[in-house]
Design an enzyme around this catalytic site. Structure first.
Site, PDB file in Angstrom:
ATOM      1  N   TYR A  64     -12.471 -37.414  -7.332  1.00 29.83           N
ATOM      2  CA  TYR A  64     -13.461 -37.165  -6.274  1.00 29.83           C
ATOM      3  C   TYR A  64     -14.471 -38.300  -6.156  1.00 29.83           C
ATOM      4  O   TYR A  64     -15.603 -38.071  -5.717  1.00 29.83           O
ATOM      5  CB  TYR A  64     -14.181 -35.839  -6.531  1.00 29.83           C
ATOM      6  CG  TYR A  64     -13.413 -34.609  -6.068  1.00 29.83           C
ATOM      7  CD1 TYR A  64     -13.110 -34.418  -4.717  1.00 29.83           C
ATOM      8  CD2 TYR A  64     -13.010 -33.630  -6.970  1.00 29.83           C
ATOM      9  CE1 TYR A  64     -12.420 -33.289  -4.282  1.00 29.83           C
ATOM     10  CE2 TYR A  64     -12.321 -32.490  -6.541  1.00 29.83           C
ATOM     11  CZ  TYR A  64     -12.033 -32.335  -5.195  1.00 29.83           C
ATOM     12  OH  TYR A  64     -11.359 -31.217  -4.758  1.00 29.83           O
ATOM     13  N   HIS A 101      -7.414 -27.511  -2.567  1.00 24.45           N
ATOM     14  CA  HIS A 101      -7.627 -28.875  -2.065  1.00 24.45           C
ATOM     15  C   HIS A 101      -6.418 -29.286  -1.239  1.00 24.45           C
ATOM     16  O   HIS A 101      -5.295 -28.887  -1.535  1.00 24.45           O
ATOM     17  CB  HIS A 101      -7.775 -29.854  -3.244  1.00 24.45           C
ATOM     18  CG  HIS A 101      -7.697 -31.287  -2.812  1.00 24.45           C
ATOM     19  ND1 HIS A 101      -8.788 -31.965  -2.332  1.00 24.45           N
ATOM     20  CD2 HIS A 101      -6.645 -32.155  -2.743  1.00 24.45           C
ATOM     21  CE1 HIS A 101      -8.421 -33.198  -1.992  1.00 24.45           C
ATOM     22  NE2 HIS A 101      -7.127 -33.334  -2.233  1.00 24.45           N
ATOM     23  N   ARG A 113      -8.637 -20.247   2.538  1.00 21.45           N
ATOM     24  CA  ARG A 113     -10.037 -20.144   2.117  1.00 21.45           C
ATOM     25  C   ARG A 113     -10.702 -18.898   2.686  1.00 21.45           C
ATOM     26  O   ARG A 113     -11.498 -18.253   2.016  1.00 21.45           O
ATOM     27  CB  ARG A 113     -10.778 -21.425   2.507  1.00 21.45           C
ATOM     28  CG  ARG A 113     -10.461 -22.577   1.548  1.00 21.45           C
ATOM     29  CD  ARG A 113     -10.945 -23.911   2.064  1.00 21.45           C
ATOM     30  NE  ARG A 113     -10.932 -24.950   1.043  1.00 21.45           N
ATOM     31  CZ  ARG A 113     -11.095 -26.238   1.313  1.00 21.45           C
ATOM     32  NH1 ARG A 113     -11.268 -26.655   2.556  1.00 21.45           N
ATOM     33  NH2 ARG A 113     -11.081 -27.121   0.332  1.00 21.45           N
ATOM     34  N   LYS A 162      -7.183 -24.806  -7.153  1.00 20.05           N
ATOM     35  CA  LYS A 162      -8.319 -25.122  -8.016  1.00 20.05           C
ATOM     36  C   LYS A 162      -8.475 -24.056  -9.123  1.00 20.05           C
ATOM     37  O   LYS A 162      -7.840 -23.000  -9.060  1.00 20.05           O
ATOM     38  CB  LYS A 162      -9.585 -25.217  -7.153  1.00 20.05           C
ATOM     39  CG  LYS A 162      -9.549 -26.393  -6.157  1.00 20.05           C
ATOM     40  CD  LYS A 162     -10.844 -26.473  -5.356  1.00 20.05           C
ATOM     41  CE  LYS A 162     -10.852 -27.656  -4.395  1.00 20.05           C
ATOM     42  NZ  LYS A 162     -12.147 -27.783  -3.658  1.00 20.05           N
ATOM     43  N   PHE A 204     -23.708 -32.484  -4.523  1.00 16.10           N
ATOM     44  CA  PHE A 204     -22.855 -31.482  -5.168  1.00 16.10           C
ATOM     45  C   PHE A 204     -21.847 -32.077  -6.160  1.00 16.10           C
ATOM     46  O   PHE A 204     -21.034 -31.350  -6.738  1.00 16.10           O
ATOM     47  CB  PHE A 204     -22.117 -30.654  -4.105  1.00 16.10           C
ATOM     48  CG  PHE A 204     -21.257 -31.460  -3.153  1.00 16.10           C
ATOM     49  CD1 PHE A 204     -19.973 -31.867  -3.510  1.00 16.10           C
ATOM     50  CD2 PHE A 204     -21.729 -31.809  -1.890  1.00 16.10           C
ATOM     51  CE1 PHE A 204     -19.182 -32.596  -2.637  1.00 16.10           C
ATOM     52  CE2 PHE A 204     -20.940 -32.528  -1.005  1.00 16.10           C
ATOM     53  CZ  PHE A 204     -19.659 -32.929  -1.384  1.00 16.10           C
ATOM     54  N   GLU A 262      -3.584 -39.662  -3.933  1.00 15.45           N
ATOM     55  CA  GLU A 262      -3.695 -38.433  -4.726  1.00 15.45           C
ATOM     56  C   GLU A 262      -2.353 -38.036  -5.350  1.00 15.45           C
ATOM     57  O   GLU A 262      -2.314 -37.508  -6.468  1.00 15.45           O
ATOM     58  CB  GLU A 262      -4.250 -37.311  -3.841  1.00 15.45           C
ATOM     59  CG  GLU A 262      -5.707 -37.599  -3.440  1.00 15.45           C
ATOM     60  CD  GLU A 262      -6.281 -36.625  -2.424  1.00 15.45           C
ATOM     61  OE1 GLU A 262      -5.564 -35.693  -1.996  1.00 15.45           O
ATOM     62  OE2 GLU A 262      -7.469 -36.809  -2.064  1.00 15.45           O
ATOM     63  N   ARG A 294      -4.053 -28.835   5.843  1.00 18.58           N
ATOM     64  CA  ARG A 294      -5.492 -28.703   6.100  1.00 18.58           C
ATOM     65  C   ARG A 294      -5.767 -27.472   6.970  1.00 18.58           C
ATOM     66  O   ARG A 294      -6.736 -26.750   6.753  1.00 18.58           O
ATOM     67  CB  ARG A 294      -6.036 -29.963   6.788  1.00 18.58           C
ATOM     68  CG  ARG A 294      -5.977 -31.234   5.959  1.00 18.58           C
ATOM     69  CD  ARG A 294      -7.012 -31.309   4.873  1.00 18.58           C
ATOM     70  NE  ARG A 294      -8.375 -31.337   5.364  1.00 18.58           N
ATOM     71  CZ  ARG A 294      -9.441 -31.505   4.570  1.00 18.58           C
ATOM     72  NH1 ARG A 294      -9.287 -31.653   3.252  1.00 18.58           N
ATOM     73  NH2 ARG A 294     -10.641 -31.512   5.072  1.00 18.58           N
ATOM     74  N   THR A 328     -13.939 -26.137   4.783  1.00 15.57           N
ATOM     75  CA  THR A 328     -14.460 -26.292   3.422  1.00 15.57           C
ATOM     76  C   THR A 328     -15.303 -25.082   3.006  1.00 15.57           C
ATOM     77  O   THR A 328     -15.177 -24.578   1.888  1.00 15.57           O
ATOM     78  CB  THR A 328     -15.314 -27.576   3.336  1.00 15.57           C
ATOM     79  OG1 THR A 328     -14.553 -28.659   3.857  1.00 15.57           O
ATOM     80  CG2 THR A 328     -15.711 -27.876   1.898  1.00 15.57           C
ATOM     81  N   ASN A 339     -13.790 -22.904  -3.681  1.00 14.16           N
ATOM     82  CA  ASN A 339     -13.041 -22.665  -2.440  1.00 14.16           C
ATOM     83  C   ASN A 339     -11.530 -22.796  -2.577  1.00 14.16           C
ATOM     84  O   ASN A 339     -10.825 -23.131  -1.641  1.00 14.16           O
ATOM     85  CB  ASN A 339     -13.604 -23.533  -1.310  1.00 14.16           C
ATOM     86  CG  ASN A 339     -13.427 -25.011  -1.553  1.00 14.16           C
ATOM     87  OD1 ASN A 339     -12.851 -25.395  -2.587  1.00 14.16           O
ATOM     88  ND2 ASN A 339     -13.878 -25.848  -0.638  1.00 14.16           N
TER      89      ASN A 339
HETATM   90  P1  IDP Z   1     -12.490 -30.526   1.546  1.00 18.17           P
HETATM   91  O1  IDP Z   1     -12.099 -29.982   0.194  1.00 18.17           O
HETATM   92  O2  IDP Z   1     -12.465 -29.449   2.596  1.00 18.17           O
HETATM   93  O3  IDP Z   1     -11.727 -31.762   1.934  1.00 18.17           O
HETATM   94  P2  IDP Z   1     -14.732 -32.301   0.984  1.00 18.17           P
HETATM   95  O4  IDP Z   1     -15.844 -32.595   1.922  1.00 18.17           O
HETATM   96  O5  IDP Z   1     -13.727 -33.360   0.718  1.00 18.17           O
HETATM   97  O6  IDP Z   1     -14.035 -30.938   1.453  1.00 18.17           O
HETATM   98  O7  IDP Z   1     -15.429 -31.882  -0.386  1.00 18.17           O
HETATM   99  C1  IDP Z   1     -14.666 -31.766  -1.579  1.00 18.17           C
HETATM  100  C2  IDP Z   1     -15.069 -30.485  -2.282  1.00 18.17           C
HETATM  101  O8  IDP Z   1     -16.440 -30.582  -2.674  1.00 18.17           O
HETATM  102  C3  IDP Z   1     -15.016 -29.222  -1.415  1.00 18.17           C
HETATM  103  O9  IDP Z   1     -13.741 -28.637  -1.349  1.00 18.17           O
HETATM  104  C4  IDP Z   1     -15.992 -28.324  -2.113  1.00 18.17           C
HETATM  105  O10 IDP Z   1     -15.405 -27.738  -3.261  1.00 18.17           O
HETATM  106  C5  IDP Z   1     -17.061 -29.306  -2.570  1.00 18.17           C
HETATM  107  N1  IDP Z   1     -18.135 -29.404  -1.574  1.00 18.17           N
HETATM  108  C6  IDP Z   1     -18.123 -30.054  -0.395  1.00 18.17           C
HETATM  109  N2  IDP Z   1     -19.272 -29.927   0.274  1.00 18.17           N
HETATM  110  C7  IDP Z   1     -20.049 -29.167  -0.506  1.00 18.17           C
HETATM  111  C8  IDP Z   1     -21.399 -28.682  -0.358  1.00 18.17           C
HETATM  112  O11 IDP Z   1     -22.086 -28.923   0.629  1.00 18.17           O
HETATM  113  N3  IDP Z   1     -21.858 -27.916  -1.394  1.00 18.17           N
HETATM  114  C9  IDP Z   1     -21.118 -27.626  -2.493  1.00 18.17           C
HETATM  115  N4  IDP Z   1     -19.855 -28.070  -2.673  1.00 18.17           N
HETATM  116  C10 IDP Z   1     -19.323 -28.821  -1.681  1.00 18.17           C
HETATM  117 MG    MG Z   2     -11.715 -33.618   1.022  1.00 15.32          MG
END
Ligand code: IDP
Ligand code: MG
Length: 132
Positions: free
Chosen positions: A49, A115, A102, A9, A57, A126, A85, A91, A112
């Protein structure tokens, strides 16, 4: 052999840890079979997304993903979807296991570093999104 899509990212590019992150995949035995540097538009990030469109968010996520160039890449190897993963960690970096990308590099849940596709369906979609 299974393929998955990962993205360094914009925060990872800004921190100059592209090499450190890619090295983890290489030393773990994965092949990087496609890669590029791209600055996403808001439309592109919103489409990528789209499953999170209703989340509080979402707007912040799109702003962050368009804040600079990112590095999408395709990882090939056995069980790559699950393994990537695991290498990424949770996350929220505060919850991520030590030694994960992370845990080692990310500042916060919304910044973070990386992805990774969460399923075969996501990986197919994707990979096509960035490389077909
Ligand atoms: P992932 O990247 O671990 O698969 P997802 O739930 O798919 O997590 O969420 C996509 C991205 O959205 C996350 O990597 C993070 O950057 C952001 N995100 C997810 N949940 C939150 C939150 O509760 N607050 C702020 N950003 C979030
Ligand atoms: Mg995800």
């Amino acid at each position: 052999m299974e393929k998955t899509l990962s993205i360094i990212k914009p925060d990872g590019v800004r921190k100059k840890i592209i090499g450190s992150i890619l090295n983890r995949f290489e030393i773990s035995g994965f092949e990087i079979v496609n890669i590029k540097l791209i600055k996403l538009t808001k439309d592109e990030a919103s489409t990528f997304y789209e499953m999170h469109k209703s989340k509080p968010f979402f707007e912040n996520l799109v702003d962050f993903m368009t804040s600079g160039p990112c590095i999408p890449f395709v990882v090939e190897g056995q069980n790559s979807i699950k393994s990537v993963r695991e290498m990424m960690g949770s996350t929220n970096p505060d919850d991520a296991a030590s030694g994960t990308i992370r845990s080692d590099f990310a500042d916060s849940i919304d910044s973070n570093i990386i992805h990774g596709s969460d399923s075969k369906e996501s990986a197919d979609r994707e990979i096509a999104f960035f490389f077909e």
